[in-house]
Write an enzyme that holds these catalytic residues in place. Structure first.
Site, PDB file in Angstrom:
ATOM      1  N   SER A 267     -16.075  17.884   1.650  1.00  0.00           N
ATOM      2  CA  SER A 267     -15.513  17.775   2.725  1.00  0.00           C
ATOM      3  C   SER A 267     -16.825  19.164   3.832  1.00  0.00           C
ATOM      4  O   SER A 267     -17.212  19.513   4.099  1.00  0.00           O
ATOM      5  CB  SER A 267     -14.458  19.105   3.097  1.00  0.00           C
ATOM      6  OG  SER A 267     -13.929  19.158   3.741  1.00  0.00           O
TER       7      SER A 267
ATOM      8  N   ARG B 170     -13.973   8.744  14.079  1.00  0.00           N
ATOM      9  CA  ARG B 170     -12.549   9.307  14.165  1.00  0.00           C
ATOM     10  C   ARG B 170     -13.162  11.170  14.467  1.00  0.00           C
ATOM     11  O   ARG B 170     -13.772  11.171  13.151  1.00  0.00           O
ATOM     12  CB  ARG B 170     -12.463   9.029  12.980  1.00  0.00           C
ATOM     13  CG  ARG B 170     -10.482   9.704  12.531  1.00  0.00           C
ATOM     14  CD  ARG B 170      -9.861   9.517  11.097  1.00  0.00           C
ATOM     15  NE  ARG B 170     -10.939   9.339  10.017  1.00  0.00           N
ATOM     16  CZ  ARG B 170     -11.055   9.981   9.485  1.00  0.00           C
ATOM     17  NH1 ARG B 170     -10.847  11.705   9.817  1.00  0.00           N
ATOM     18  NH2 ARG B 170     -11.836  10.523   8.262  1.00  0.00           N
TER      19      ARG B 170
ATOM     20  N   GLY C 222       0.514  -1.294  -0.100  1.00  0.00           N
ATOM     21  CA  GLY C 222      -0.080  -0.135  -0.056  1.00  0.00           C
ATOM     22  C   GLY C 222       0.765   1.121   0.072  1.00  0.00           C
ATOM     23  O   GLY C 222       1.876   1.227   1.082  1.00  0.00           O
TER      24      GLY C 222
ATOM     25  N   ARG D  35     -18.817  13.784  13.433  1.00  0.00           N
ATOM     26  CA  ARG D  35     -19.431  12.887  12.561  1.00  0.00           C
ATOM     27  C   ARG D  35     -21.266  11.794  12.379  1.00  0.00           C
ATOM     28  O   ARG D  35     -22.450  11.869  12.121  1.00  0.00           O
ATOM     29  CB  ARG D  35     -18.741  12.518  11.671  1.00  0.00           C
ATOM     30  CG  ARG D  35     -17.622  13.511  10.757  1.00  0.00           C
ATOM     31  CD  ARG D  35     -16.346  12.404  10.010  1.00  0.00           C
ATOM     32  NE  ARG D  35     -16.211  13.892  10.148  1.00  0.00           N
ATOM     33  CZ  ARG D  35     -14.520  13.025   9.056  1.00  0.00           C
ATOM     34  NH1 ARG D  35     -13.611  11.511   8.817  1.00  0.00           N
ATOM     35  NH2 ARG D  35     -13.945  14.583   8.131  1.00  0.00           N
TER      36      ARG D  35
ATOM     37  N   GLU E 162      -5.574   3.587   8.296  1.00  0.00           N
ATOM     38  CA  GLU E 162      -6.930   3.240   8.301  1.00  0.00           C
ATOM     39  C   GLU E 162      -6.507   1.282   8.148  1.00  0.00           C
ATOM     40  O   GLU E 162      -7.456   1.181   9.428  1.00  0.00           O
ATOM     41  CB  GLU E 162      -7.512   3.758   7.301  1.00  0.00           C
ATOM     42  CG  GLU E 162      -9.059   3.463   7.100  1.00  0.00           C
ATOM     43  CD  GLU E 162      -9.947   3.850   5.770  1.00  0.00           C
ATOM     44  OE1 GLU E 162      -9.493   4.511   4.941  1.00  0.00           O
ATOM     45  OE2 GLU E 162     -11.330   3.956   6.174  1.00  0.00           O
TER      46      GLU E 162
ATOM     47  N   HIS F 206     -18.100   6.046   5.300  1.00  0.00           N
ATOM     48  CA  HIS F 206     -16.676   7.359   4.925  1.00  0.00           C
ATOM     49  C   HIS F 206     -15.415   6.193   5.590  1.00  0.00           C
ATOM     50  O   HIS F 206     -14.336   6.642   4.526  1.00  0.00           O
ATOM     51  CB  HIS F 206     -17.099   8.512   5.236  1.00  0.00           C
ATOM     52  CG  HIS F 206     -15.532   9.347   5.192  1.00  0.00           C
ATOM     53  ND1 HIS F 206     -15.612   9.455   4.176  1.00  0.00           N
ATOM     54  CD2 HIS F 206     -14.861   9.822   5.551  1.00  0.00           C
ATOM     55  CE1 HIS F 206     -13.996  10.312   4.279  1.00  0.00           C
ATOM     56  NE2 HIS F 206     -14.597  10.893   5.102  1.00  0.00           N
TER      57      HIS F 206
ATOM     58  N   LEU G 119      -0.947   7.766   2.705  1.00  0.00           N
ATOM     59  CA  LEU G 119      -0.328   8.124   3.458  1.00  0.00           C
ATOM     60  C   LEU G 119       0.926   7.529   5.046  1.00  0.00           C
ATOM     61  O   LEU G 119       1.629   7.415   4.331  1.00  0.00           O
ATOM     62  CB  LEU G 119      -1.382   9.036   3.851  1.00  0.00           C
ATOM     63  CG  LEU G 119      -1.795  10.137   3.427  1.00  0.00           C
ATOM     64  CD1 LEU G 119      -2.497  11.226   4.846  1.00  0.00           C
ATOM     65  CD2 LEU G 119      -0.557  11.249   3.379  1.00  0.00           C
ATOM     66  N   ALA G 120       0.156   6.336   4.855  1.00  0.00           N
ATOM     67  CA  ALA G 120       0.783   5.346   5.780  1.00  0.00           C
ATOM     68  C   ALA G 120       1.456   4.115   4.864  1.00  0.00           C
ATOM     69  O   ALA G 120       2.987   4.765   5.032  1.00  0.00           O
ATOM     70  CB  ALA G 120      -0.347   4.120   6.582  1.00  0.00           C
ATOM     71  N   GLY G 121       1.729   3.760   3.781  1.00  0.00           N
ATOM     72  CA  GLY G 121       3.060   3.056   3.084  1.00  0.00           C
ATOM     73  C   GLY G 121       3.411   4.315   2.666  1.00  0.00           C
ATOM     74  O   GLY G 121       4.852   3.753   2.680  1.00  0.00           O
TER      75      GLY G 121
END
Lengths: 257, 637
Positions: B284, B435, B40, B330, B425, B401, B43-45
């Site tokens: 958004s 979240r 992946g 949310r 995630e 989402h 962002l994290a990967g």
């Protein structure tokens, strides 16, 4: 609405391709273009036929994965809109629509409407970054950046790397894509130390990938779904020229202990 | 199974610092000897792969898209939180920590959340240094805005494309390492399984999506950063190809799956327009800063929005939650929208929508200022709906989402399989049962840039890892198994497409395990899903072959995994006899219709252990202790 689609079908990178005609008798104007193709594909699967391959992912116009040429125009007739964000209300009942993949030697066809845009990644790897490792950064507010410059950099950074600019260009040039990244980084103080090397290295890689040259046709600007302007090409040309004429290339420095 | 969270001892605000000193280091010359596989490139990967390569590790990175830049992090719009307190409005690391634990409805691990809040400030610095063009004030300093669930302005943003700009920053860092030869990148490559040697994760099985070749890749540790599973519901705001396969395959090999029923429903998405709908588009959350949400006071009021006078509108969030108003978290906003529609006061086709109105903002700020802030979002709305939000209010409705659940990890982000780390995630993470906005980008980058580089070294330095050859019998067997499964899918030659199964599964999930859940509905789903799974394996139609670019085959494999995973999600939702965050069990609510938590019985992480298809999974519990933020009834009134 009733539509007739002429779609480029090609089994694989080396296979011979051809246009094949399909009918979609019941498209709704509220469908997105890709949803209309989903419906076609579901019917092809029901009949045991091979569905049309096309790249797509976010379907929100931001990932840059989708895109093909619709009636001769990359991403279709609507300005500033990716294929996934194009809706069928842009067409009318009885329309014939031609779908072709991006046509450029540097983007080999994978299958049908899907192409390989790996050349773009290699251009970024040649200099489309700031050479900063994780952990060494100073406070984010240490260097003020005027709002005008930050906004202009953002205009260039909005590029989604879809490849429409290349597909639109009569020379299959990647100037707008490369210029957008060079400009985004070269405008910002963080990108300045490497600005000339960046312009030189990215242009060199672009040439190596076989993209054509710019002849100011400006088709790229018209096709860009993010409305990135050719002014960035002028910026890149300036940095490339200055960098080529006056900047000392790496490795020829004064030596030292 | 014993779940060892490995939370460092000592005071909360010193745990991470102490841990960074306590972890073992790998010396620079030895780092070269280790290979880390990162699956992946969101962002994290991407941030993990780049940072590990910068440190000197050999890295191999994989993504199923045609380029690492396409990962779905790119679609995040609103922003990224950081406790910089640049606005002088009372923010601090402690406040971000507090807001996140509270916002998560007290179902997150405090020590992780505190670390996240501490690191948040470094992320902004790192991204600015990479050239991320964040929004700036006229004086040249970084701009901030406010977001749901908080009363300070701590959200950094780049127009409505924050995720794109942060991902491009990480992607460019990754491409730099690819150019330097430190990362080997495999695009259009999907992970099909994890390879375990002596119980530790040592490799993965992949399928080259262009040629169909199935092969093994081996190394010393594996990082999964493969995102969330929102597409379990078919219609979600996720990209079309997001899936559960990587983490589900790891789960089947022994990684516990934590809190799968914690799914986030985002209140502001564009409503469904027809049964051909392929995905839902998010508007958004930042729009709630200036947009006012309302429905008509009268049931079944069919007048156009402009014809409904002020006195006949119900601004229900402002009425019910005067202190947070339109900026409630949310889960609260989504449930309130559902309640209004259930009462028959919804607007638009089918009555499944509420208004998000910018009329007042345009009067107060002028159209140009509104355009400056939200222009691209308004354009996107107009393109999809053909309605002009400057002239008439947007219609919005909640949609799936984000998923707070994911593979269980300890403080080091290591799953219950040694050597298998889970980032972003994909892990069950720091968000508890709900979240807060602008926290996903923060968590993905925290995991990749600033946590895994420390914790993976600790693992490698402490483990004795013999070399594994790519043609090791274990790898060969894993490759064979993956190939068998592909052949099985192709051999069915049934009548129904992967999408048709996926759509039906999604509807079962949304109807019974969506915004409101109850025991009867969940039991119904638990009966229906195995039936659907059985039909799938008898009647799936996969056209083409396995040794070519075959998008239907890719889909079929992912749907097959969702059909197993959906059952686990419903099992988890049924067992959790309380309402918390995104998990709203209708049986457990206060007289005002708010979520009623049960801290006495459910203040734990539910980590499920795989026992086989159709077998009852085993529940393991990690108790949650709250030292600092004491659980109270969450109130935004």
């Amino acid at each position: 609405m009733k539509l007739k689609l002429h779609i480029w079908r090609q089994k694989g990178p080396k296979a011979q391709g051809k246009m094949v005609t399909y009918e979609v008798p019941d498209a709704s104007e509220h469908m997105s273009f890709l949803e209309m193709l989903d419906v076609l594909n579901e019917r092809l699967i029901e009949k045991g036929e091979d569905p049309v391959a096309f790249d797509h992912d976010c379907r929100e116009g931001i990932c840059g994965m989708c895109g093909f040429v619709i009636n001769g125009l990359p991403h279709g007739p609507k300005q500033a809109t990716t294929t996934c964000q194009l809706h069928m209300r842009s067409f009318k009942d009885g329309d014939e629509i031609t779908l072709e993949p991006w046509r450029a030697g540097s983007f080999p066809i994978v299958k049908d409407l899907a192409v390989d845009r790996g050349a773009f990644d290699r251009v970024i790897a040649a200099g489309g970054f700031v050479s900063v490792n994780t952990g060494a950064a100073q406070d984010g507010n240490a260097i003020p950046i005027s709002k005008t410059i930050a906004d202009l950099a953002m205009d260039a950074a909005a590029c989604i790397g879809c490849g429409a600019c290349v597909a639109a260009c009569p020379n299959a040039a990647a100037m707008l894509f490369v210029a957008a990244k060079v400009s985004h980084l070269n405008l910002l103080p963080q990108g300045k130390p490497e600005k000339y090397a960046r312009a030189r290295n990215m242009v060199a890689q672009m040439d190596k990938e076989g993209f054509g040259n710019c002849t100011n046709a400006r088709e790229c600007e018209a096709a860009c779904p993010k409305t990135i302007g050719v002014e960035f090409i002028a910026r890149m040309n300036r940095d490339f020229l200055t960098g080529s004429l006056f900047d000392r290339p790496e490795g020829t420095g004064g030596g030292g202990a | 199974m014993e779940l060892k969270a490995n939370i460092p001892s000592g005071p909360m605000e010193q745990k991470w610092e102490k841990h960074r000193f306590d972890v073992k280091l790998v010396n620079p010359a030895n780092k070269r000897k280790y290979t880390v596989l990162v699956v992946g490139t969101g962002l994290a990967g991407a941030s993990a792969a780049a940072s590990l390569a910068e440190l000197g590790y050999k890295v191999k990175a994989y993504c199923f898209q045609d380029s690492p830049r396409r990962a779905h992090s790119i679609a995040a719009q609103g922003g990224i939180n950081a406790a910089k307190n640049y606005c002088n409005d009372g923010d601090s690391v402690h406040r971000l920590f507090y807001d996140t634990v509270k916002g998560g409805d007290y179902r997150a691990r405090e020590a992780n959340v505190h670390r996240l809040a501490e690191i948040s400030v470094n992320i902004i610095d790192q991204c600015v240094a990479q050239g991320v063009p964040f929004a700036r004030e006229y004086g040249g300093l970084l701009a901030n805005r406010s977001f749901g669930g908080t009363q300070v302005s701590r959200t950094f943003y780049a127009r409505g494309q924050t995720g794109q700009q942060l991902l491009l920053g990480a992607y460019q860092a990754l491409e730099r390492q690819i150019g330097l030869g430190a990362v080997e990148m495999y695009p259009r490559t999907e992970m099909l399984d994890v390879i375990l040697v002596n119980g530790a994760a040592r490799g993965i099985v992949t399928r080259n999506l262009v040629t169909g070749k199935i092969e093994s890749h081996v190394g010393d540790a594996v990082c999964l950063a493969t995102g969330g599973y929102g597409n379990l519901f078919f219609l979600s705001t996720n990209a079309k190809q997001c899936n559960v396969t990587a983490i589900w395959r790891a789960h089947r090999k022994g990684a516990c799956f934590a809190n799968p029923c914690f799914t986030q429903i985002h209140p502001t998405c564009i409503p469904v327009s027809g049964d051909y709908q392929s995905k839902l588009t998010l508007m958004s959350e930042s729009l709630r800063n200036d947009g006012r949400i309302w429905v008509p006071q009268q049931k079944g009021d069919k007048r156009a929005a402009s014809q409904i006078p002020e006195g006949e509108r119900d601004y229900y969030l402002e009425r019910r939650y005067p202190s947070f108003g339109n900026l409630v978290p949310r889960d609260v906003a989504s449930r309130a929208a559902k309640a209004a529609c259930d009462e028959g006061r919804g607007v638009g086709p089918g009555g499944l929508g509420v208004y998000l109105d910018f009329g007042d903002a345009i009067k107060r700020l002028g159209e140009n200022n509104v355009r400056d802030k939200y222009g691209n979002l308004f354009e996107m709305y107009e393109r999809i709906t053909d309605e002009d939000p400057y002239k008439q209010p947007m219609r919005i409705y909640p949609a799936i989402h984000y998923t707070m659940g994911g593979l269980w990890v300890d403080y080091n982000l290591q799953s219950t399989i040694p050597g298998l780390f889970v980032l972003g995630e994909a892990n069950f993470s720091d968000h508890g049962a709900n979240r807060l906005g602008a926290s996903a980008l923060m968590q993905g980058l925290a995991d990749g840039y600033f946590i895994i580089p420390y914790t993976i070294g600790h693992y490698l330095a402490n483990s004795k890892l013999d070399k594994v050859a790519p043609d090791d019998p274990v790898s060969k067997a894993a490759v064979g198994e993956a190939a068998d499964r592909i052949n099985k899918l192709l051999a069915v030659k049934g009548k129904r497409s992967p999408d048709s199964f996926h759509r039906e599964l999604g509807k079962v999930m949304w109807d019974n395990c969506g915004m409101g859940r109850n025991a009867a509905g969940l039991q119904k789903a638990l009966q229906r899903i195995p039936e659907l799974r059985e039909e799938f394996w008898k009647n799936i139609a996969v056209t083409g072959s396995g040794d070519e670019f075959n998008q239907q085959l890719e889909k079929a494999g992912r749907v097959a995994d969702f059909l197993e995973f959906g059952e686990l999600t419903c099992t988890d939702a049924l067992h959790r006899n309380e309402s918390c965050g995104g998990h709203f069990r209708e049986e457990y609510q206060t007289p005002e219709g708010e979520a009623k938590r049960d801290d006495e019985n459910f203040a734990y992480v539910a980590a499920w252990e795989w026992k086989g298809v159709g077998e009852k999974p085993v529940l393991n519990k990690e108790p949650l202790n709250f030292e600092i933020v004491h659980p109270t009834q969450r109130s935004y009134k």
